[in-house]
Motif scaffolding. Structure first.
Motif, PDB file in Angstrom:
ATOM      1  N   ARG A 191     -12.383 -22.561  -0.074  1.00 34.22           N
ATOM      2  CA  ARG A 191     -12.156 -21.210  -0.561  1.00 34.22           C
ATOM      3  C   ARG A 191     -11.137 -20.494   0.312  1.00 34.22           C
ATOM      4  O   ARG A 191     -11.293 -20.432   1.526  1.00 34.22           O
ATOM      5  N   GLN A 192     -10.098 -19.986  -0.321  1.00 40.58           N
ATOM      6  CA  GLN A 192      -9.132 -19.172   0.414  1.00 40.58           C
ATOM      7  C   GLN A 192      -9.700 -17.765   0.506  1.00 40.58           C
ATOM      8  O   GLN A 192     -10.073 -17.187  -0.506  1.00 40.58           O
ATOM      9  N   VAL A 193      -9.764 -17.234   1.711  1.00 44.41           N
ATOM     10  CA  VAL A 193     -10.237 -15.856   1.836  1.00 44.41           C
ATOM     11  C   VAL A 193      -9.106 -14.926   1.396  1.00 44.41           C
ATOM     12  O   VAL A 193      -8.000 -15.002   1.914  1.00 44.41           O
ATOM     13  N   PRO A 194      -9.359 -14.081   0.397  1.00 45.69           N
ATOM     14  CA  PRO A 194      -8.266 -13.231  -0.070  1.00 45.69           C
ATOM     15  C   PRO A 194      -7.898 -12.160   0.949  1.00 45.69           C
ATOM     16  O   PRO A 194      -8.698 -11.787   1.793  1.00 45.69           O
ATOM     17  N   ASP A 195      -6.661 -11.710   0.853  1.00 45.78           N
ATOM     18  CA  ASP A 195      -6.190 -10.630   1.707  1.00 45.78           C
ATOM     19  C   ASP A 195      -6.733  -9.314   1.155  1.00 45.78           C
ATOM     20  O   ASP A 195      -6.347  -8.868   0.078  1.00 45.78           O
ATOM     21  N   MET A 196      -7.655  -8.710   1.924  1.00 53.64           N
ATOM     22  CA  MET A 196      -8.357  -7.546   1.390  1.00 53.64           C
ATOM     23  C   MET A 196      -7.451  -6.329   1.220  1.00 53.64           C
ATOM     24  O   MET A 196      -7.629  -5.538   0.308  1.00 53.64           O
ATOM     25  N   ARG A 197      -6.471  -6.210   2.107  1.00 55.20           N
ATOM     26  CA  ARG A 197      -5.526  -5.083   1.945  1.00 55.20           C
ATOM     27  C   ARG A 197      -4.800  -5.213   0.617  1.00 55.20           C
ATOM     28  O   ARG A 197      -4.621  -4.240  -0.115  1.00 55.20           O
ATOM     29  N   ASP A 198      -4.395  -6.432   0.327  1.00 56.45           N
ATOM     30  CA  ASP A 198      -3.676  -6.713  -0.908  1.00 56.45           C
ATOM     31  C   ASP A 198      -4.563  -6.398  -2.130  1.00 56.45           C
ATOM     32  O   ASP A 198      -4.124  -5.761  -3.090  1.00 56.45           O
ATOM     33  N   LEU A 199      -5.830  -6.827  -2.073  1.00 58.10           N
ATOM     34  CA  LEU A 199      -6.744  -6.553  -3.189  1.00 58.10           C
ATOM     35  C   LEU A 199      -6.967  -5.044  -3.357  1.00 58.10           C
ATOM     36  O   LEU A 199      -7.028  -4.541  -4.477  1.00 58.10           O
ATOM     37  N   LEU A 200      -7.081  -4.336  -2.216  1.00 60.10           N
ATOM     38  CA  LEU A 200      -7.279  -2.881  -2.297  1.00 60.10           C
ATOM     39  C   LEU A 200      -6.071  -2.214  -2.948  1.00 60.10           C
ATOM     40  O   LEU A 200      -6.220  -1.323  -3.792  1.00 60.10           O
ATOM     41  N   VAL A 201      -4.885  -2.670  -2.589  1.00 60.99           N
ATOM     42  CA  VAL A 201      -3.676  -2.097  -3.194  1.00 60.99           C
ATOM     43  C   VAL A 201      -3.683  -2.366  -4.693  1.00 60.99           C
ATOM     44  O   VAL A 201      -3.444  -1.480  -5.514  1.00 60.99           O
ATOM     45  N   LYS A 202      -4.030  -3.602  -5.079  1.00 61.58           N
ATOM     46  CA  LYS A 202      -4.075  -3.947  -6.501  1.00 61.58           C
ATOM     47  C   LYS A 202      -5.096  -3.119  -7.263  1.00 61.58           C
ATOM     48  O   LYS A 202      -4.951  -2.863  -8.456  1.00 61.58           O
ATOM     49  N   ALA A 203      -6.177  -2.744  -6.568  1.00 60.45           N
ATOM     50  CA  ALA A 203      -7.218  -1.934  -7.215  1.00 60.45           C
ATOM     51  C   ALA A 203      -6.883  -0.440  -7.143  1.00 60.45           C
ATOM     52  O   ALA A 203      -7.723   0.402  -7.473  1.00 60.45           O
ATOM     53  N   GLY A 204      -5.673  -0.112  -6.698  1.00 61.98           N
ATOM     54  CA  GLY A 204      -5.258   1.292  -6.661  1.00 61.98           C
ATOM     55  C   GLY A 204      -5.854   2.059  -5.489  1.00 61.98           C
ATOM     56  O   GLY A 204      -5.968   3.277  -5.521  1.00 61.98           O
ATOM     57  N   LEU A 205      -6.246   1.335  -4.438  1.00 61.48           N
ATOM     58  CA  LEU A 205      -6.883   2.000  -3.294  1.00 61.48           C
ATOM     59  C   LEU A 205      -6.036   1.892  -2.024  1.00 61.48           C
ATOM     60  O   LEU A 205      -6.545   2.083  -0.918  1.00 61.48           O
ATOM     61  N   GLY A 206      -4.759   1.602  -2.202  1.00 58.96           N
ATOM     62  CA  GLY A 206      -3.878   1.432  -1.053  1.00 58.96           C
ATOM     63  C   GLY A 206      -3.873   2.650  -0.143  1.00 58.96           C
ATOM     64  O   GLY A 206      -3.966   2.540   1.072  1.00 58.96           O
ATOM     65  N   GLU A 207      -3.793   3.814  -0.761  1.00 57.85           N
ATOM     66  CA  GLU A 207      -3.728   5.044   0.045  1.00 57.85           C
ATOM     67  C   GLU A 207      -5.093   5.436   0.586  1.00 57.85           C
ATOM     68  O   GLU A 207      -5.191   6.209   1.535  1.00 57.85           O
ATOM     69  N   ALA A 208      -6.143   4.910  -0.023  1.00 61.84           N
ATOM     70  CA  ALA A 208      -7.502   5.332   0.342  1.00 61.84           C
ATOM     71  C   ALA A 208      -8.156   4.401   1.353  1.00 61.84           C
ATOM     72  O   ALA A 208      -9.259   4.681   1.807  1.00 61.84           O
ATOM     73  N   MET A 209      -7.462   3.320   1.728  1.00 59.15           N
ATOM     74  CA  MET A 209      -8.201   2.280   2.461  1.00 59.15           C
ATOM     75  C   MET A 209      -8.704   2.722   3.833  1.00 59.15           C
ATOM     76  O   MET A 209      -9.669   2.163   4.334  1.00 59.15           O
ATOM     77  N   HIS A 210      -8.074   3.733   4.430  1.00 60.36           N
ATOM     78  CA  HIS A 210      -8.547   4.166   5.745  1.00 60.36           C
ATOM     79  C   HIS A 210      -9.461   5.384   5.676  1.00 60.36           C
ATOM     80  O   HIS A 210      -9.866   5.929   6.697  1.00 60.36           O
ATOM     81  N   LYS A 211      -9.778   5.802   4.451  1.00 60.13           N
ATOM     82  CA  LYS A 211     -10.695   6.935   4.306  1.00 60.13           C
ATOM     83  C   LYS A 211     -12.147   6.473   4.312  1.00 60.13           C
ATOM     84  O   LYS A 211     -12.444   5.297   4.110  1.00 60.13           O
ATOM     85  N   LEU A 212     -13.043   7.442   4.502  1.00 57.72           N
ATOM     86  CA  LEU A 212     -14.469   7.151   4.425  1.00 57.72           C
ATOM     87  C   LEU A 212     -14.912   7.278   2.967  1.00 57.72           C
ATOM     88  O   LEU A 212     -14.311   8.047   2.197  1.00 57.72           O
TER      89      LEU A 212
END
Ligand SMILES: Nc1ncnc2c1ncn2[C@@H]1O[C@H](COP(=O)(O)OP(=O)(O)OP(=O)(O)O)[C@@H](O)[C@H]1O
Ligand SMILES: [Mg+2]
Length: 264
Positions: free
Chosen positions: A117-138
């Motif tokens: 199993r390749q571990v996906p790049d979570m930053r990349d997945l967050l960006v794809k899910a439209g959460l790029g700007e939100a990733m450092h928020k609570l």
């Protein structure tokens, strides 16, 4: 699942939550469960996710018990409410499972028959899910829909072989829901996960699924399994197509029977 029975309680007040359920889901398929409240949809998901055991019958996930599949982190669960840890940022929430489950890969390899199993790049997945700007928020700084997207990304984070989702979009407005459906289909396409999805929305079930399983209550059972022969990708244009609405009508008709059976 083979001849699965699940009973809650004892004697005359016992509830037959699932009564003789047979269901086979081939790997990589998107299967939705739909049916009146109390027909056993969540119970079925809990059995697959290893949170409960059947009273009779057998549940196997890729040939092993749900408990073994869970230990190997083969199953990802998206619960109805997002349940993010409030003190961690979105990025830390979604990467936490990867950090605390390092032993799982070995267990999965011992079960055998899988590609590494390749571990996906979570930053990349967050960006794809439209959460790029939100990733450092609570989580508290996000809207409900954003929190739900984060929960979906988190479940994809271990690249589960089976993704189990219990009404993940039920609390969202129609357009947020459609956009999340798009994102889920993209992720599913990319990660080739098997999906078991519970919904009360007929159009959502038709749009997303390869197969729709219609259930009825008292006792909880499967009344019909309908394969959705619509081409993919299933973008917005689908809603204007006659065949899409024919599938909707067919499923509504079966649900109506399930409802009348439930009321009788
Ligand atoms: N822990 C429990 N103890 C007793 N009864 C339960 C328990 N969990 C579920 N049930 C009963 O089992 C039946 C099936 O419940 P389940 O939650 O699987 O339904 P569901 O199809 O998910 O319904 P909904 O659409 O309302 O979420 C219901 O009659 C419910 O009351
Ligand atoms: Mg439920």
């Amino acid at each position: 699942m083979r001849s699965v029975h699940r009973v809650y309680g004892f004697g005359p007040s016992a509830t037959n939550a699932l009564d003789g359920v047979d269901l086979t889901v081939p790997p990589g398929r998107f299967v939705s469960l739909i049916g009146p409240s109390g027909c056993g949809k969540s119970t079925l998901l809990r059995l697959v996710a290893g949170l409960e055991r059947p009273d009779r019958g057998e549940v196997r996930v890729h040939g092993v018990t749900p408990a073994q599949a869970c230990a190997a982190k083969m199953i990802g669960l998206v619960p109805q409410s997002p349940a993010l840890l409030p003190w961690l940022s979105v990025l830390r929430n979604v990467t936490l499972p990867q950090k605390i489950n390092r032993g799982a890969a070995g267990r999965r390899e011992r079960i055998g028959g899988f590609e590494k199993r390749q571990v996906p790049d979570m930053r990349d997945l967050l960006v794809k899910a439209g959460l790029g700007e939100a990733m450092h928020k609570l989580p508290a700084q996000l809207s409900g829909g954003m929190q739900q997207r984060a929960a979906i990304v988190r479940a994809f984070g271990l690249r589960p072989d089976v993704l189990v989702m219990d009404e993940p979009f039920s609390a969202l407005d129609e357009f947020t829901r459609e956009s999340l459906q798009d994102q889920l289909l993209d992720l599913w396409d990319e990660l080739k996960t098997t999906v078991l999805f519970v919904t009360h929305s007929v159009s959502e079930a038709v749009r997303l699924s390869d197969t729709v399983v219609v259930m009825a209550p008292r006792p909880g059972r499967i009344v019909e399994t309908i394969d959705i022969g619509l081409p993919r990708p299933r973008g917005e244009r689908l809603f204007k197509e006659r065949r899409f609405h024919e599938y909707e009508d067919l499923i509504r008709d079966r649900l109506r029977h399930a409802w009348h059976g439930a009321a009788a």
